[in-house]
Design an enzyme around this catalytic site. Structure first.
Site, PDB file in Angstrom:
ATOM      1  N   HIS A  71      33.581  38.065  53.876  1.00 18.57           N
ATOM      2  CA  HIS A  71      33.461  37.312  52.620  1.00 18.57           C
ATOM      3  C   HIS A  71      34.827  37.266  51.949  1.00 18.57           C
ATOM      4  O   HIS A  71      35.540  38.267  51.892  1.00 18.57           O
ATOM      5  CB  HIS A  71      32.430  37.995  51.717  1.00 18.57           C
ATOM      6  N   ASN A  95      37.036  32.629  45.755  1.00 20.93           N
ATOM      7  CA  ASN A  95      35.723  33.160  46.117  1.00 20.93           C
ATOM      8  C   ASN A  95      34.673  32.074  45.872  1.00 20.93           C
ATOM      9  O   ASN A  95      34.421  31.702  44.730  1.00 20.93           O
ATOM     10  CB  ASN A  95      35.447  34.402  45.256  1.00 20.93           C
ATOM     11  N   CYS A 121      26.854  36.346  47.024  1.00 20.72           N
ATOM     12  CA  CYS A 121      27.836  36.097  48.094  1.00 20.72           C
ATOM     13  C   CYS A 121      27.284  36.421  49.479  1.00 20.72           C
ATOM     14  O   CYS A 121      27.819  35.966  50.484  1.00 20.72           O
ATOM     15  CB  CYS A 121      29.103  36.907  47.840  1.00 20.72           C
TER      16      CYS A 121
HETATM   17  O1  UT7 Z   1      32.173  38.226  45.519  1.00 22.20           O
HETATM   18  C1  UT7 Z   1      31.454  39.328  45.079  1.00 22.20           C
HETATM   19  C2  UT7 Z   1      32.221  40.558  45.070  1.00 22.20           C
HETATM   20  N1  UT7 Z   1      33.342  40.476  44.174  1.00 22.20           N
HETATM   21  C3  UT7 Z   1      34.375  41.221  44.403  1.00 22.20           C
HETATM   22  O2  UT7 Z   1      34.382  41.919  45.379  1.00 22.20           O
HETATM   23  C4  UT7 Z   1      35.494  41.230  43.397  1.00 22.20           C
HETATM   24  C5  UT7 Z   1      35.977  42.622  43.234  1.00 22.20           C
HETATM   25  N2  UT7 Z   1      37.003  42.830  42.223  1.00 22.20           N
HETATM   26  C6  UT7 Z   1      38.270  42.352  42.299  1.00 22.20           C
HETATM   27  O3  UT7 Z   1      38.594  41.546  43.142  1.00 22.20           O
HETATM   28  C7  UT7 Z   1      39.284  42.932  41.345  1.00 22.20           C
HETATM   29  O4  UT7 Z   1      38.714  44.040  40.680  1.00 22.20           O
HETATM   30  C8  UT7 Z   1      39.823  41.919  40.302  1.00 22.20           C
HETATM   31  C9  UT7 Z   1      40.741  40.934  40.959  1.00 22.20           C
HETATM   32  C10 UT7 Z   1      38.672  41.214  39.617  1.00 22.20           C
HETATM   33  C11 UT7 Z   1      40.637  42.665  39.239  1.00 22.20           C
HETATM   34  O5  UT7 Z   1      41.701  43.385  39.843  1.00 22.20           O
HETATM   35  P1  UT7 Z   1      41.940  44.927  39.496  1.00 22.20           P
HETATM   36  O6  UT7 Z   1      43.124  45.343  40.250  1.00 22.20           O
HETATM   37  O7  UT7 Z   1      40.649  45.654  39.749  1.00 22.20           O
HETATM   38  O8  UT7 Z   1      42.298  44.865  37.967  1.00 22.20           O
HETATM   39  P2  UT7 Z   1      41.548  45.541  36.719  1.00 22.20           P
HETATM   40  O9  UT7 Z   1      40.242  44.874  36.442  1.00 22.20           O
HETATM   41  O10 UT7 Z   1      41.552  47.025  36.893  1.00 22.20           O
HETATM   42  O11 UT7 Z   1      42.559  45.173  35.551  1.00 22.20           O
HETATM   43  C12 UT7 Z   1      43.909  45.669  35.538  1.00 22.20           C
HETATM   44  C13 UT7 Z   1      44.644  45.047  34.371  1.00 22.20           C
HETATM   45  C14 UT7 Z   1      43.898  45.131  33.047  1.00 22.20           C
HETATM   46  O12 UT7 Z   1      44.845  45.356  32.025  1.00 22.20           O
HETATM   47  P3  UT7 Z   1      45.087  46.826  31.430  1.00 22.20           P
HETATM   48  O13 UT7 Z   1      43.761  47.281  30.909  1.00 22.20           O
HETATM   49  O14 UT7 Z   1      45.550  47.646  32.605  1.00 22.20           O
HETATM   50  O15 UT7 Z   1      46.125  46.607  30.395  1.00 22.20           O
HETATM   51  C15 UT7 Z   1      43.302  43.761  32.882  1.00 22.20           C
HETATM   52  O16 UT7 Z   1      43.092  43.417  31.535  1.00 22.20           O
HETATM   53  O17 UT7 Z   1      44.848  43.643  34.610  1.00 22.20           O
HETATM   54  C16 UT7 Z   1      44.382  42.888  33.483  1.00 22.20           C
HETATM   55  N3  UT7 Z   1      43.895  41.597  33.960  1.00 22.20           N
HETATM   56  C17 UT7 Z   1      44.711  40.533  34.107  1.00 22.20           C
HETATM   57  N4  UT7 Z   1      46.025  40.360  33.888  1.00 22.20           N
HETATM   58  C18 UT7 Z   1      46.543  39.135  34.160  1.00 22.20           C
HETATM   59  C19 UT7 Z   1      42.633  41.249  34.332  1.00 22.20           C
HETATM   60  N5  UT7 Z   1      42.617  39.968  34.722  1.00 22.20           N
HETATM   61  C20 UT7 Z   1      43.880  39.490  34.584  1.00 22.20           C
HETATM   62  C21 UT7 Z   1      44.478  38.255  34.827  1.00 22.20           C
HETATM   63  N6  UT7 Z   1      45.808  38.121  34.622  1.00 22.20           N
HETATM   64  N7  UT7 Z   1      43.779  37.190  35.312  1.00 22.20           N
END
Ligand code: UT7
Length: 334
Positions: free
Chosen positions: A256, A286, A115
């Site tokens: 970004h 993204n 990115c």
């Molecule tokens: O471009 C390069 C750099 N990239 C970034 O900067 C991306 C950085 N990361 C993010 O944007 C976020 O971490 C995400 C959007 C990818 C994820 O959001 P989060 O708030 O960090 O969620 P998480 O990974 O901690 O997951 C929370 C919960 C999990 O369930 P449990 O374990 O709490 O039951 C996941 O399984 O959300 C669940 N989950 C979803 N639920 C519904 C993960 N993806 C989804 C989904 N829909 N698509």
């Protein structure tokens, strides 16, 4: 007389086809509400099967060259930033773009900084121009990210989109048009945060690659999120401080576009007003190396970006890599 690099023109290409959150609800276990709340993304654009990264890059490049007022024969270097090249790993996507836009016999190569690739390319263009080696550098950030996304993995498939942006960076002797500052860095100890495991020398293309889906992007989302907020904030605080510039003096803060919550956290830490912060994540998702030039193109096409206005770019991505830049918009074509 001293020669400086200046940001002369911008262009972009956005594929027509839209993949909405409600489309994704039918593909994986997710909801529009979750995606909007956690990322700010409402939809992303996806390139048709027959469209390659170089096709999108070439379309963006034609627009940027047209808007530069230069003839394409004036371009003396082409750099393409991408992690979704046409081919792993040769010929470079930059070489294919050069052929598609009809520029031959100039140096052309790809860079891989995920990115951060577009801002990394700006550092290279600046170095070539200010050393006197080149005069007009075409830089392209292009991604067919859909080609490395597993559309059964809800943790990644909701995030990414396709597209391309391009800019012409030209030599100037007018200091007021020059890049004010630019900084790029990396920390390979976090390489496993964001990775496409195969194909490569570690995992060559084979049946295991397909069986274990190693050809798709994998991300430690939450860990990446936390590091992104910390690193992006420190990077912009440092570049502003080093140049004695207050956040209020920035006309366009162009981060970004990975996640609205990251953008908001960094913007708030700087005390940026909403009208200073450029947001496209809701409609493009993204798009990796294409994210920043697509966002610059958006404010250009909507008439928000004017000659002389200061842009603050800030980016973070796989590697891990990060970069920031303070650059005035310096169009010469009237
Ligand atoms: O471009 C390069 C750099 N990239 C970034 O900067 C991306 C950085 N990361 C993010 O944007 C976020 O971490 C995400 C959007 C990818 C994820 O959001 P989060 O708030 O960090 O969620 P998480 O990974 O901690 O997951 C929370 C919960 C999990 O369930 P449990 O374990 O709490 O039951 C996941 O399984 O959300 C669940 N989950 C979803 N639920 C519904 C993960 N993806 C989804 C989904 N829909 N698509």
């Amino acid at each position: 007389m001293a020669v400086y690099a200046s940001f002369r023109s911008i262009g972009a290409y956005v594929p027509e086809k839209i993949l909405s959150n409600s489309d994704l609800e039918k593909m994986v276990d997710t909801t529009d509400e979750w995606i909007v709340k956690r990322t700010g993304i409402k939809e992303r654009h996806i390139a048709d099967e027959h469209i390659s990264t170089s096709d999108m890059g070439a379309m963006a490049a034609r627009v940027a060259i047209e808007r530069s007022g230069l003839d394409k024969s004036d371009i003396d270097l082409i750099i393409c930033a991408t992690v979704t090249p046409d081919y792993f790993n040769m010929p470079s996507t930059a070489c294919i773009i050069s052929d598609k836009i009809g520029i031959s016999n100039v140096q052309a190569f790809d860079i891989s900084a995920a990115c951060s690739g577009f801002v990394y390319s700006l550092t290279i263009a600046k170095a070539f121009i200010e050393s006197g080696m080149k005069k007009n550098v075409l830089i392209v950030g292009a991604e067919k990210f859909s080609s490395i996304v597993d559309y059964t993995d809800r943790s990644t498939c909701i995030l990414f989109g396709d597209g391309a942006g391009a800019a012409v960076i030209s030599a100037t002797t007018n200091k007021s048009e020059a890049f004010v500052d630019i900084h790029a860095s990396a920390d390979g100890s976090y390489a496993d945060f964001l990775v496409t495991p195969a194909p490569g020398s570690v995992h060559p293309a084979n049946q295991k690659m397909l069986d274990e889906k190693l050809n798709f992007v994998q991300m430690k989302g939450n860990e990446t999120f936390k590091l992104a907020v910390k690193t992006l904030t420190k990077d912009v605080v440092d570049i502003l401080k080093n140049n004695n510039i207050k956040p209020s003096e920035i006309k366009h803060f162009i981060p970004h576009q990975a996640n609205y919550r990251i953008i908001k956290a960094v913007g708030d830490a700087l005390g940026m007003k909403d009208e200073q912060v450029v947001l496209t994540v809701q409609k493009y998702g993204n798009t990796s190396a294409a994210s920043i030039p697509m966002a610059i193109n958006d404010i250009y096409e909507s008439g928000r970006l004017k000659e002389g206005e200061l842009m603050l770019l800030d980016t973070f991505g796989g590697g891990l890599t990060w970069a920031s830049a303070l650059i005035p918009f310096a169009p010469k074509a009237k």
